[in-house]
Write a protein that holds these residues in place. Structure first.
Motif, PDB file in Angstrom:
ATOM      1  N   GLU A   2       0.820  -1.209   0.000  1.00 21.27           N
ATOM      2  CA  GLU A   2       0.000   0.000   0.000  1.00 21.27           C
ATOM      3  C   GLU A   2       0.856   1.262   0.000  1.00 21.27           C
ATOM      4  O   GLU A   2       0.572   2.225  -0.717  1.00 21.27           O
ATOM      5  N   SER A   3       1.928   1.265   0.803  1.00 25.18           N
ATOM      6  CA  SER A   3       2.797   2.440   0.865  1.00 25.18           C
ATOM      7  C   SER A   3       3.494   2.677  -0.476  1.00 25.18           C
ATOM      8  O   SER A   3       3.726   3.827  -0.877  1.00 25.18           O
ATOM      9  N   GLU A   4       3.824   1.594  -1.185  1.00 23.95           N
ATOM     10  CA  GLU A   4       4.449   1.726  -2.500  1.00 23.95           C
ATOM     11  C   GLU A   4       3.470   2.336  -3.507  1.00 23.95           C
ATOM     12  O   GLU A   4       3.838   3.207  -4.308  1.00 23.95           O
ATOM     13  N   ILE A   5       2.231   1.883  -3.452  1.00 21.63           N
ATOM     14  CA  ILE A   5       1.196   2.397  -4.360  1.00 21.63           C
ATOM     15  C   ILE A   5       0.975   3.884  -4.127  1.00 21.63           C
ATOM     16  O   ILE A   5       0.817   4.674  -5.068  1.00 21.63           O
ATOM     17  N   GLN A   6       0.980   4.316  -2.865  1.00 26.11           N
ATOM     18  CA  GLN A   6       0.735   5.716  -2.523  1.00 26.11           C
ATOM     19  C   GLN A   6       1.811   6.649  -3.077  1.00 26.11           C
ATOM     20  O   GLN A   6       1.565   7.840  -3.285  1.00 26.11           O
ATOM     21  N   LYS A   7       2.998   6.122  -3.324  1.00 26.74           N
ATOM     22  CA  LYS A   7       4.113   6.924  -3.827  1.00 26.74           C
ATOM     23  C   LYS A   7       4.104   7.068  -5.352  1.00 26.74           C
ATOM     24  O   LYS A   7       4.868   7.862  -5.904  1.00 26.74           O
TER      25      LYS A   7
END
Length: 205
Positions: A2-7
């Motif tokens: 999820e954190s990767e997608i947000q970036k």
């Protein structure tokens, strides 16, 4: 994950959904795409009916999510509540002025668009705004407008507009809870940003 997608950038997110769609609409950001008219999308070189249909479906999904969030706000307890309520204005390509109507306990009665186009104290009549509030028997209002530029910094016209709203609220006895500016790169409460304007009813929340 999820954190990767947000970036990811807007185009990178679109590429995950459909690589061809990302290439075709690469000059648009996600907020612009979710507010663009179908005819404008069809005019983009290299985009066909199937991609238009996918984009319209994505637009409708986001529209429903945003409006369900809006409809879940029943009472305004803080500027953040008002900002979240009007967040659907963030990607609008045209400036719009809206009014939220509240009862004396700040329960949301409803909302209505006042005007579309460049905001100005002369173009947006105080009489129109407060006559709407009177018809709804509102005890208080929140006024909101969007900045299509994407930046929520208040202009001098925004400040003048807020001052006129405040003066009218004093005369008519309908409380101005806040004036909200919505933008893609952040939103702003004039009550918080220009608190000196609201000294006459500082402890409203």
């Amino acid at each position: 994950m999820e954190s990767e997608i947000q970036k990811l950038s807007d185009n990178e997110l679109l590429r995950i959904l459909n690589p061809a769609l990302a290439v075709a609409v690469g000059d648009y950001g996600v907020p612009e795409l979710l507010n663009v008219a179908e005819q404008e999308v069809l005019a983009i070189k290299g985009i066909g009916d199937a991609r238009v249909k996918m984009l319209m479906a994505l637009k409708e999904i986001v529209h429903r999510i945003i409006h369900r969030r809006k409809d879940s706000i029943k009472t305004v307890h803080s500027p953040d509540d008002a900002i979240e309520y009007f967040q659907y204005l963030a990607g609008n390509p045209t400036e719009e002025v809206w009014v939220m109507f509240l009862d004396n306990k700040h329960h949301v009665i409803g909302s209505k668009m006042v005007t579309r186009g460049t905001i100005s104290a002369s173009a947006v009549g105080m009489r129109e705004i407060y006559s709407m509030a009177i018809k709804r028997m509102a005890a208080a209002i929140v006024v909101a407008h969007n900045h299509p530029s994407g930046i929520a910094t208040p202009s001098q016209e925004d400040i003048r507009f807020t001052k006129e709203l405040i003066e009218s609220s004093k005369i008519l006895g309908i409380q101005l809870v806040d004036h909200i500016i919505i933008a893609k790169e952040g939103s702003l409460s004039l009550r918080e940003d220009r608190s000196e304007l609201f000294n006459y009813n500082r402890d409203i929340f």
